[in-house]
Enzyme design. Structure first.
Site, PDB file in Angstrom:
ATOM      1  N   LYS A 113       0.828  -1.210   0.000  1.00 11.22           N
ATOM      2  CA  LYS A 113       0.000   0.000   0.000  1.00 11.22           C
ATOM      3  C   LYS A 113       0.857   1.254   0.000  1.00 11.22           C
ATOM      4  O   LYS A 113       0.523   2.237  -0.668  1.00 11.22           O
ATOM      5  CB  LYS A 113      -0.957   0.010   1.197  1.00 11.22           C
ATOM      6  CG  LYS A 113      -2.075  -1.017   1.048  1.00 11.22           C
ATOM      7  CD  LYS A 113      -3.005  -1.017   2.241  1.00 11.22           C
ATOM      8  CE  LYS A 113      -4.129  -2.045   2.035  1.00 11.22           C
ATOM      9  NZ  LYS A 113      -4.938  -2.224   3.236  1.00 11.22           N
ATOM     10  N   LYS A 196      -5.700 -11.336  -5.889  1.00  9.19           N
ATOM     11  CA  LYS A 196      -6.940 -11.518  -5.121  1.00  9.19           C
ATOM     12  C   LYS A 196      -7.999 -10.513  -5.547  1.00  9.19           C
ATOM     13  O   LYS A 196      -7.665  -9.380  -5.947  1.00  9.19           O
ATOM     14  CB  LYS A 196      -6.665 -11.411  -3.626  1.00  9.19           C
ATOM     15  CG  LYS A 196      -6.326  -9.999  -3.166  1.00  9.19           C
ATOM     16  CD  LYS A 196      -6.287  -9.846  -1.655  1.00  9.19           C
ATOM     17  CE  LYS A 196      -5.903  -8.402  -1.331  1.00  9.19           C
ATOM     18  NZ  LYS A 196      -5.748  -8.119   0.076  1.00  9.19           N
ATOM     19  N   LYS A 199     -11.167  -4.496  -3.555  1.00  8.95           N
ATOM     20  CA  LYS A 199     -11.823  -3.245  -3.882  1.00  8.95           C
ATOM     21  C   LYS A 199     -10.935  -2.344  -4.730  1.00  8.95           C
ATOM     22  O   LYS A 199     -11.392  -1.592  -5.559  1.00  8.95           O
ATOM     23  CB  LYS A 199     -12.166  -2.529  -2.569  1.00  8.95           C
ATOM     24  CG  LYS A 199     -13.606  -2.648  -2.239  1.00  8.95           C
ATOM     25  CD  LYS A 199     -14.416  -2.064  -3.359  1.00  8.95           C
ATOM     26  CE  LYS A 199     -15.859  -2.311  -3.345  1.00  8.95           C
ATOM     27  NZ  LYS A 199     -16.595  -1.926  -4.506  1.00  8.95           N
TER      28      LYS A 199
HETATM   29  P1  TYM Z   1     -10.794  -6.644   4.953  1.00  2.00           P
HETATM   30  O1  TYM Z   1     -11.852  -5.696   5.402  1.00  2.00           O
HETATM   31  O2  TYM Z   1      -9.894  -6.232   3.859  1.00  2.00           O
HETATM   32  O3  TYM Z   1     -11.448  -8.021   4.527  1.00  2.00           O
HETATM   33  C1  TYM Z   1     -12.387  -8.700   5.348  1.00  2.00           C
HETATM   34  C2  TYM Z   1     -12.143 -10.197   5.265  1.00  2.00           C
HETATM   35  O4  TYM Z   1     -12.248 -10.639   3.907  1.00  2.00           O
HETATM   36  C3  TYM Z   1     -11.109 -11.405   3.566  1.00  2.00           C
HETATM   37  N1  TYM Z   1     -10.831 -11.235   2.119  1.00  2.00           N
HETATM   38  C4  TYM Z   1     -10.765 -12.251   1.249  1.00  2.00           C
HETATM   39  N2  TYM Z   1     -10.912 -13.584   1.385  1.00  2.00           N
HETATM   40  C5  TYM Z   1     -10.800 -14.343   0.276  1.00  2.00           C
HETATM   41  N3  TYM Z   1     -10.549 -13.828  -0.971  1.00  2.00           N
HETATM   42  C6  TYM Z   1     -10.394 -12.506  -1.149  1.00  2.00           C
HETATM   43  N4  TYM Z   1     -10.179 -12.019  -2.361  1.00  2.00           N
HETATM   44  C7  TYM Z   1     -10.502 -11.646  -0.016  1.00  2.00           C
HETATM   45  N5  TYM Z   1     -10.411 -10.303   0.151  1.00  2.00           N
HETATM   46  C8  TYM Z   1     -10.616 -10.077   1.473  1.00  2.00           C
HETATM   47  C9  TYM Z   1      -9.995 -10.847   4.427  1.00  2.00           C
HETATM   48  O5  TYM Z   1      -8.934 -11.756   4.571  1.00  2.00           O
HETATM   49  C10 TYM Z   1     -10.720 -10.576   5.720  1.00  2.00           C
HETATM   50  O6  TYM Z   1     -10.786 -11.747   6.516  1.00  2.00           O
HETATM   51  N6  TYM Z   1      -7.276  -6.194   8.480  1.00  2.00           N
HETATM   52  C11 TYM Z   1      -8.575  -6.790   8.172  1.00  2.00           C
HETATM   53  C12 TYM Z   1      -9.679  -6.349   9.103  1.00  2.00           C
HETATM   54  C13 TYM Z   1      -9.414  -6.563  10.550  1.00  2.00           C
HETATM   55  C14 TYM Z   1      -9.445  -7.801  11.248  1.00  2.00           C
HETATM   56  C15 TYM Z   1      -9.200  -7.495  12.605  1.00  2.00           C
HETATM   57  C16 TYM Z   1      -9.656  -9.120  10.860  1.00  2.00           C
HETATM   58  C17 TYM Z   1      -9.157  -5.591  11.477  1.00  2.00           C
HETATM   59  N7  TYM Z   1      -9.034  -6.139  12.692  1.00  2.00           N
HETATM   60  C18 TYM Z   1      -9.141  -8.498  13.607  1.00  2.00           C
HETATM   61  C19 TYM Z   1      -9.582 -10.116  11.839  1.00  2.00           C
HETATM   62  C20 TYM Z   1      -9.344  -9.797  13.166  1.00  2.00           C
HETATM   63  C21 TYM Z   1      -8.977  -6.355   6.778  1.00  2.00           C
HETATM   64  O7  TYM Z   1      -8.576  -5.346   6.285  1.00  2.00           O
HETATM   65  O8  TYM Z   1      -9.926  -7.143   6.197  1.00  2.00           O
END
Ligand code: TYM
Length: 332
Positions: A113, A196, A199
C-alpha cells in the site's frame, strides 16, 4: 466454548464475494459453535484514503446491514463497531510499544500500500494498522480468527506480540490461531485471476454483493479464462477456471472436485452460466435483505449499541489486566 473474533473494514458501500466466501460466511457458521465477537473496523477505515465523515457513517451502517443479511444474529454473537469500544485503541498503544519498527515495516500489506501511494501521502496509522488489529484480537482472548489468506501475516504478528507480552509481563493473552479456509481463502479477480479480488482493483473483476444482478452476470460471463477448452480444477495451470469452480462450489455448498467433475467435458460458457446463476441466486435475496435492514437505521444503531455493551465487558477486563501487568497504577 472457544472464542472467536474477526473484523471487516467498512471501506466501500458493498462487500465483495471474496470478503463473503473468505470470511463472513464462516463467521455465520462459527456463531453456533463459538463465543463470537465480530466488528466493523471503522478505526482501520481511516488509515488510507479516509472517506468523508458522512460517507464513513453510511458505510458502517451498510456493513452492519450486510453482516446481518449474511446471517449474523445479534442474539448469537456480539456485533459491534470498533470505535464504540475505546479499549481497542487503548491496548493498541501498549502493543505498539512492544512492536519493533522493522517488524512492522516487514508487513507486506503495508509495503504494497505504501509503495502504491508514496511515503509522503501515507500515514503513521497505516504503519501501525496491524498492531491495532492485534489489539482487536487479543482484547477478546480469541482462540480462533477466521480470515482470508491475505491476513495470515497479520495473524502471525498478533501471535508474536501475544507471546512477547506474555513472556515479558506474565501470562495475559491467549495466543490465537488463524482460521483460514482451503478453497475460499483467496478468491481471485475475474479479470486477473493471479491477484486476489479486492476493492482497489478495477471494478470489472470484482463481484460486489450489492451490484445489480444483471451487471454481476455480465462480469462473470466476461471473466478472463485460460487457454484451452477443458474445464478442470488446476489452480496453477488454469487459474481462471479454477477460481470460477471455487466460486461455484462455495456458493452451492459443494466440494470443488464434485463441481469440476460435473462440468468435465463441457465448455467454458456453460460453466460461466452456472456460476452467474449461482451467484445471482445468492446475491438477490442478500441484497434485498440488506436494503430492508437499511430502511431502519435506528435498529442498526441499536444492534451496535447492544453489541458494544457485550464487547466492552470482555475488553475492559482484558485491558485492565494488561495495564496492571505493565505497571500502570489503577485509577483510584
Ligand atoms: P478486509 O476488510 O480487507 O477483509 C475482510 C475479510 O475478507 C477477507 N478477504 C478475502 N478472502 C478471500 N478472498 C479474497 N479475495 C478476499 N479479500 C478479502 C480478508 O482476509 C478478511 O478476513 N485487516 C482486516 C480487518 C481486521 C481484522 C481485525 C480481521 C481488522 N481487525 C481483527 C480479523 C481480526 C482487513 O482489512 O480485512
Amino acid at each position: 466454548p472457544p472464542r472467536v473474533l474477526s473484523g471487516i473494514q467498512p471501506t466501500s458501500e458493498s462487500f465483495h464475494l471474496g470478503n463473503y466466501l473468505g470470511a463472513v460466511k464462516q463467521w455465520a457458521i462459527m456463531q453456533d459453535t463459538h463465543d463470537s465477537y465480530f466488528c466493523v473496523v471503522d478505526l482501520h477505515a481511516i488509515t488510507l484514503d479516509p472517506p468523508a465523515p458522512e460517507v464513513l457513517r453510511e458505510r458502517t451502517r451498510v456493513s452492519v446491514a450486510q453482516l446481518l443479511a449474511a446471517g449474523l444474529d445479534p442474539a448469537r454473537c456480539a456485533l459491534f463497531a470498533q470505535s464504540h469500544v475505546p479499549e481497542h485503541a487503548q491496548l493498541s498503544w501498549v502493543l505498539e510499544c512492544i512492536t519493533g519498527f522493522g517488524e512492522a515495516g516487514r508487513m507486506t500489506q503495508f509495503k504494497d500500500k505504501s509503495a502504491r501511494s508514496g511515503t509522503d501521502s501515507i500515514t503513521v496509522g497505516l504503519f501501525t494498522y496491524p498492531v491495532l488489529m492485534a489489539a482487536d484480537i487479543l482484547l477478546y482472548q480469541a482462540d480462533a480468527v477466521p480470515v482470508g489468506e491475505d491476513q495470515r501475516q497479520h495473524l502471525e504478528l498478533t501471535r508474536n506480540l501475544a507471546q512477547r507480552f506474555n513472556s515479558r509481563y506474565g501470562p495475559t493473552f491467549t495466543v490465537p490461531e488463524a482460521f483460514i479456509g482451503k478453497e475460499t481463502a483467496k478468491i481471485y479477480d475475474l479479470q486477473d485471476p493471479t491477484v486476489k479480488m479486492s476493492k482497489s482493483l478495477g471494478e470489472a473483476g470484482t463481484i460486489n454483493l450489492l451490484d445489480d444482478p444483471a451487471v454481476l452476470a455480465k462480469k462473470i460471463k466476461r471473466a478472463v479464462t485460460d487457454t484451452g477448452t477443458e474445464v478442470r480444477y488446476d489452480p496453477a495451470g488454469k487459474p481462471g477456471i479454477s477460481n470460477l469452480l471455487n466460486i461455484l462450489a462455495a456458493t452451492t455448498d459443494r466440494g470443488v472436485e464434485q463441481v469440476a467433475g460435473e462440468f468435465a467435458g463441457q465448455g467454458y460458457g456453460t460453466l460461466k452460466g452456472a456460476v452467474a446463476d449461482a451467484v445471482v441466486a445468492f446475491v438477490e435475496p442478500f441484497a434485498a435483505r440488506t436494503r430492508e435492514l437499511l430502511a431502519d437505521p435506528a435498529e442498526i444503531d441499536r444492534v451496535l449499541a447492544a453489541g458494544a455493551a457485550r464487547a466492552r465487558e470482555v475488553a475492559a477486563n482484558t485491558l485492565a489486566q494488561a495495564y496492571d501487568r505493565v505497571g500502570f497504577l489503577a485509577a483510584a
